[in-house]
Design a protein around this motif. Sequence first.
Motif, mmCIF file in Angstrom:
data_model
loop_
_atom_site.group_PDB
_atom_site.id
_atom_site.type_symbol
_atom_site.label_atom_id
_atom_site.label_comp_id
_atom_site.label_asym_id
_atom_site.label_seq_id
_atom_site.Cartn_x
_atom_site.Cartn_y
_atom_site.Cartn_z
ATOM 1 N N ILE A 8 30.168 1.745 20.248
ATOM 2 C CA ILE A 8 31.258 2.286 21.058
ATOM 3 C C ILE A 8 32.548 2.387 20.257
ATOM 4 C CG2 ILE A 8 31.906 -0.001 21.954
ATOM 5 C CD1 ILE A 8 32.672 1.361 24.589
ATOM 6 N N TYR A 9 32.675 1.520 19.234
ATOM 7 C CA TYR A 9 33.905 1.486 18.447
ATOM 8 C C TYR A 9 34.030 2.638 17.451
ATOM 9 C CZ TYR A 9 33.895 -3.216 20.378
ATOM 10 O OH TYR A 9 33.862 -4.284 21.238
ATOM 11 N N THR A 10 32.996 3.470 17.372
ATOM 12 C CA THR A 10 33.096 4.658 16.525
ATOM 13 C C THR A 10 33.617 5.856 17.314
ATOM 14 O OG1 THR A 10 30.824 5.406 16.970
ATOM 15 C CG2 THR A 10 31.147 3.872 15.137
ATOM 16 N N TYR A 11 33.870 5.664 18.602
ATOM 17 C CA TYR A 11 34.339 6.748 19.474
ATOM 18 C C TYR A 11 35.831 6.611 19.770
ATOM 19 C CZ TYR A 11 29.413 7.757 20.640
ATOM 20 O OH TYR A 11 28.083 8.091 20.579
ATOM 21 N N THR A 12 36.482 7.747 19.967
ATOM 22 C CA THR A 12 37.833 7.764 20.535
ATOM 23 C C THR A 12 37.876 8.641 21.776
ATOM 24 O OG1 THR A 12 38.460 9.569 19.043
ATOM 25 C CG2 THR A 12 39.028 7.333 18.348
ATOM 26 N N ASP A 13 36.824 9.420 22.006
ATOM 27 C CA ASP A 13 36.719 10.300 23.172
ATOM 28 C C ASP A 13 35.738 9.665 24.157
ATOM 29 O OD1 ASP A 13 36.078 12.271 25.048
ATOM 30 O OD2 ASP A 13 36.247 13.910 23.597
ATOM 31 N N TYR A 14 36.257 9.186 25.283
ATOM 32 C CA TYR A 14 35.393 8.471 26.222
ATOM 33 C C TYR A 14 34.330 9.387 26.835
ATOM 34 C CZ TYR A 14 38.178 10.355 30.189
ATOM 35 O OH TYR A 14 38.802 11.175 31.111
ATOM 36 N N ARG A 15 34.641 10.657 26.977
ATOM 37 C CA ARG A 15 33.653 11.597 27.527
ATOM 38 C C ARG A 15 32.449 11.714 26.597
ATOM 39 N NH1 ARG A 15 38.544 13.912 29.203
ATOM 40 N NH2 ARG A 15 38.599 14.462 31.433
ATOM 41 N N GLU A 16 32.719 11.789 25.309
ATOM 42 C CA GLU A 16 31.639 11.878 24.322
ATOM 43 C C GLU A 16 30.776 10.619 24.359
ATOM 44 O OE1 GLU A 16 31.070 12.292 19.452
ATOM 45 O OE2 GLU A 16 33.076 12.415 20.353
ATOM 46 N N TYR A 17 31.427 9.465 24.503
ATOM 47 C CA TYR A 17 30.678 8.217 24.552
ATOM 48 C C TYR A 17 29.803 8.145 25.799
ATOM 49 C CZ TYR A 17 29.512 3.329 25.114
ATOM 50 O OH TYR A 17 28.815 2.158 25.301
ATOM 51 N N ILE A 18 30.358 8.519 26.956
ATOM 52 C CA ILE A 18 29.576 8.489 28.204
ATOM 53 C C ILE A 18 28.399 9.456 28.117
ATOM 54 C CG2 ILE A 18 29.634 9.027 30.676
ATOM 55 C CD1 ILE A 18 32.584 8.111 30.648
ATOM 56 N N ARG A 19 28.635 10.634 27.582
ATOM 57 C CA ARG A 19 27.560 11.630 27.442
ATOM 58 C C ARG A 19 26.435 11.090 26.557
ATOM 59 N NH1 ARG A 19 29.487 15.850 23.740
ATOM 60 N NH2 ARG A 19 28.636 14.346 22.268
ATOM 61 N N THR A 49 29.341 14.224 36.300
ATOM 62 C CA THR A 49 29.086 15.522 35.666
ATOM 63 C C THR A 49 30.402 16.195 35.320
ATOM 64 O OG1 THR A 49 27.028 15.797 36.903
ATOM 65 C CG2 THR A 49 28.000 17.778 35.942
ATOM 66 N N ASN A 50 31.340 16.176 36.258
ATOM 67 C CA ASN A 50 32.649 16.802 36.036
ATOM 68 C C ASN A 50 33.444 16.099 34.945
ATOM 69 O OD1 ASN A 50 32.279 18.813 37.964
ATOM 70 N ND2 ASN A 50 33.121 17.571 39.627
ATOM 71 N N VAL A 51 33.279 14.770 34.837
ATOM 72 C CA VAL A 51 33.968 14.020 33.785
ATOM 73 C C VAL A 51 33.431 14.426 32.421
ATOM 74 C CG1 VAL A 51 34.249 11.736 32.739
ATOM 75 C CG2 VAL A 51 34.613 12.037 35.188
ATOM 76 N N ILE A 52 32.114 14.450 32.283
ATOM 77 C CA ILE A 52 31.497 14.812 31.010
ATOM 78 C C ILE A 52 31.858 16.238 30.619
ATOM 79 C CG2 ILE A 52 29.280 15.234 29.867
ATOM 80 C CD1 ILE A 52 28.155 12.877 31.521
ATOM 81 N N GLU A 53 31.964 17.136 31.595
ATOM 82 C CA GLU A 53 32.286 18.545 31.335
ATOM 83 C C GLU A 53 33.791 18.806 31.278
ATOM 84 O OE1 GLU A 53 30.235 20.728 34.338
ATOM 85 O OE2 GLU A 53 28.245 20.376 33.445
ATOM 86 N N LYS A 54 34.600 17.746 31.294
ATOM 87 C CA LYS A 54 36.058 17.820 31.164
ATOM 88 C C LYS A 54 36.735 18.517 32.338
ATOM 89 C CE LYS A 54 35.979 17.709 26.119
ATOM 90 N NZ LYS A 54 36.473 18.304 24.858
ATOM 91 N N LYS A 55 36.092 18.456 33.507
ATOM 92 C CA LYS A 55 36.693 19.021 34.712
ATOM 93 C C LYS A 55 37.444 17.965 35.506
ATOM 94 C CE LYS A 55 33.068 22.538 35.151
ATOM 95 N NZ LYS A 55 31.926 23.025 35.969
ATOM 96 N N ARG A 56 37.096 16.705 35.291
ATOM 97 C CA ARG A 56 37.777 15.585 35.924
ATOM 98 C C ARG A 56 38.042 14.517 34.862
ATOM 99 N NH1 ARG A 56 36.729 14.905 41.442
ATOM 100 N NH2 ARG A 56 38.162 13.124 41.316
#
Length: 287
Positions: A8-19, A49-56
């Motif tokens: 998880i520490y290699t990420y800075t984009d939480y959406r990318e990590y969740i996906r 779904t909306n979070v991962i797709e950057k809608k929320r």
Amino acid sequence: MKTVLRSIYTYTDYREYIRDSYTQKKTEEKMTLRDFARKAGFNTHTFLTNVIEKKRSLTQESAAKVAKGLGLKPNERTYLELMVRFGNAKTIDEKNDIYEQMCASMPRSEIRKIGSEYYEIFRNPYILTVREMVALPEFQEDPRWISKRLHPHITTGQAEKAISTLLEAKLLDRDKKGRLRQATADLTTGAEVKSLAIALYHKQLLELATQSIDSTPAKDRDISSLTLNISKSEYDFIKRRTAAFRLEILDFLKKKREDMGKEFPEEHKRAIYYLNMQLFNATELPW
């Protein structure tokens, strides 16, 4: 075949990590997005779904639910919540503060993986200035000499740190005699960290330009401005010409140095200058 998820520490984009985390669970545990949402405590899977797709966007409350759904440890949960704050931050200064908290919250062995090297170089403009100073004919690898030669001055500790950072990033190396010389290395990191670092770099260079109005005689600087009434196509034209002008300057200096040789025998007295160019809006944009 079991896949190994990046730390998880290699990420800075939480959406990318969740996906990526959900994709792994979907592959290995046959978990559906509905299962994930139910485990996290959401009423519907469409929010994720909306979070991962950057809608929320996640909030701190919903981030805690996602951490529960992913089974994160307490320190990993803290990092996820900081990533959410980082992604939702509105200003560069706010992002900078949260990024430093992210670095402080992770194991030291993980810090380099999210681009702290890149960040360190660009958040302190004098570090790249020291790299340019190495090419000066009279350069001395002496922190006291470097600190006094820079304008404005830095501390000897900052000078020592600049050299070690540049060596670590492979932007400097040593010749056969052990003397410092410029080297070329690709600085790679996540888009978020890169964007933050460069934005901080530009902000600090603008502050240095402001200080130079008082500290540098007018004959030794060139600061000018225009106020323009322009359209979108004219704006695009100016940006293209500005970019071409920067390249023209770099090509001119490169060719001249190649013609003169590395020691600059014809022009021994040299100094490091910053060249800033700003084009920004004074009214709300109609396009």
